[in-house]
Design a protein around this motif. Sequence first.
Motif, PDB file in Angstrom:
ATOM      1  N   HIS A 179      14.689  70.459 -58.710  1.00 49.83           N
ATOM      2  CA  HIS A 179      15.201  71.611 -57.966  1.00 49.83           C
ATOM      3  C   HIS A 179      14.785  71.595 -56.497  1.00 49.83           C
ATOM      4  O   HIS A 179      15.634  71.763 -55.605  1.00 49.83           O
ATOM      5  CB  HIS A 179      14.724  72.912 -58.626  1.00 49.83           C
ATOM      6  CG  HIS A 179      15.244  74.134 -57.940  1.00 49.83           C
ATOM      7  ND1 HIS A 179      16.496  74.650 -58.190  1.00 49.83           N
ATOM      8  CD2 HIS A 179      14.683  74.943 -56.996  1.00 49.83           C
ATOM      9  CE1 HIS A 179      16.683  75.717 -57.432  1.00 49.83           C
ATOM     10  NE2 HIS A 179      15.600  75.916 -56.705  1.00 49.83           N
ATOM     11  N   GLN A 212      20.496  75.415 -59.532  1.00 52.81           N
ATOM     12  CA  GLN A 212      19.490  75.259 -60.588  1.00 52.81           C
ATOM     13  C   GLN A 212      19.309  73.765 -60.837  1.00 52.81           C
ATOM     14  O   GLN A 212      20.042  73.155 -61.596  1.00 52.81           O
ATOM     15  CB  GLN A 212      19.917  75.977 -61.874  1.00 52.81           C
ATOM     16  CG  GLN A 212      18.863  75.901 -62.981  1.00 52.81           C
ATOM     17  CD  GLN A 212      19.301  76.630 -64.243  1.00 52.81           C
ATOM     18  OE1 GLN A 212      20.092  77.558 -64.195  1.00 52.81           O
ATOM     19  NE2 GLN A 212      18.787  76.191 -65.380  1.00 52.81           N
ATOM     20  N   LYS A 216      13.896  74.057 -63.028  1.00 51.14           N
ATOM     21  CA  LYS A 216      14.127  75.468 -62.730  1.00 51.14           C
ATOM     22  C   LYS A 216      14.851  76.098 -63.919  1.00 51.14           C
ATOM     23  O   LYS A 216      15.820  75.526 -64.439  1.00 51.14           O
ATOM     24  CB  LYS A 216      14.983  75.602 -61.475  1.00 51.14           C
ATOM     25  CG  LYS A 216      15.020  76.997 -60.873  1.00 51.14           C
ATOM     26  CD  LYS A 216      13.769  77.286 -60.085  1.00 51.14           C
ATOM     27  CE  LYS A 216      13.918  78.582 -59.288  1.00 51.14           C
ATOM     28  NZ  LYS A 216      12.694  78.933 -58.548  1.00 51.14           N
TER      29      LYS A 216
END
Length: 322
Positions: A179, A212, A216
Amino acid sequence: MTNGKNRKTRLPEVEKAHEFLEIVRDFTDPKDAIREAISNAMDWDATEIKIIVTVDKTRPEEEIIIEIKDNGVGLDEERLEAFFDLGRSTTNKSNSSSMKIGYKGHGTKTYLNCRQIEVESDSHESSVYAIMDSPLQKLMNGEIPEYEYDVESKMNNETKTKIIIRGYNMNRNIRDFGHNVLKDYIIWHTCFGSVEKEFGIEINNDKKLYLQGLGKNQPEKIDFGHIFPQENSDLKRLQKDRPGDWTKTFVKKWIFNGRQIIDNPSKFVDIVFYIEGDEAKRAYNPMIRVRGKTPEYGMYKVEDMYGLWACKNYIPIKRYNE
């Protein structure tokens, strides 16, 4: 040499599979797929983009899956064909008056570096669905990968597109899809990191990206535009508050609009120049290495990222620090 009476004519041919494969391989950074996804969505007037990267652990090779959604104008049959075709772009037919980023029809070919591509889209006139299996494998075998698709003529009040790329980049370089690495890449290397707001251009201010990446659990909202710190250049106050290290929080910017290029007087450039203290940089950029700590993957020294950047249409393209 002949006198020309027996000359022949011939049109040069293109080894299509080879050309497709070469263009796929031209995208050397696996994160280029993210850049192209954002550019395409912006070109088709999306105001909201969502990018989710996951790993399918039910497959033996733990497959990388990239899911891209946007609320742009959507694909009809013609735009679907252009999506898969080489060298064909329909962005000049968009109703938007904004400058288009993509026009060569090459960008989405980076998606072919995968096991499967699935496309689902609604435009105001129709809904389309397409799926392409084993594009990379077929190209490596000298075949042009075909795709199956359906088109349904129908009126849709809302427009949207979803693209799912499975087995991207042969599931290699998985760390590039973490991420924090992806977020940093978006800010520094894509159209969503444009510096245009510094020059009062507000046409894209309302656009949002939800990212995302791996590691994450839910999407993070990223606002449009490159991140710059707030100015903090009152020297008397800084020296009073922090007499020993006031330069660390100092921030000053200069804007130069429409400066003529000396060697090309018909062209002009806009320039934004920031001086940022070390703490000012670190306050908004967690990817800068911390002295004495083991860096995470993708982190860098200040001198490896900051400097003089050349932009095209306000999009960072290349850094010049010589």
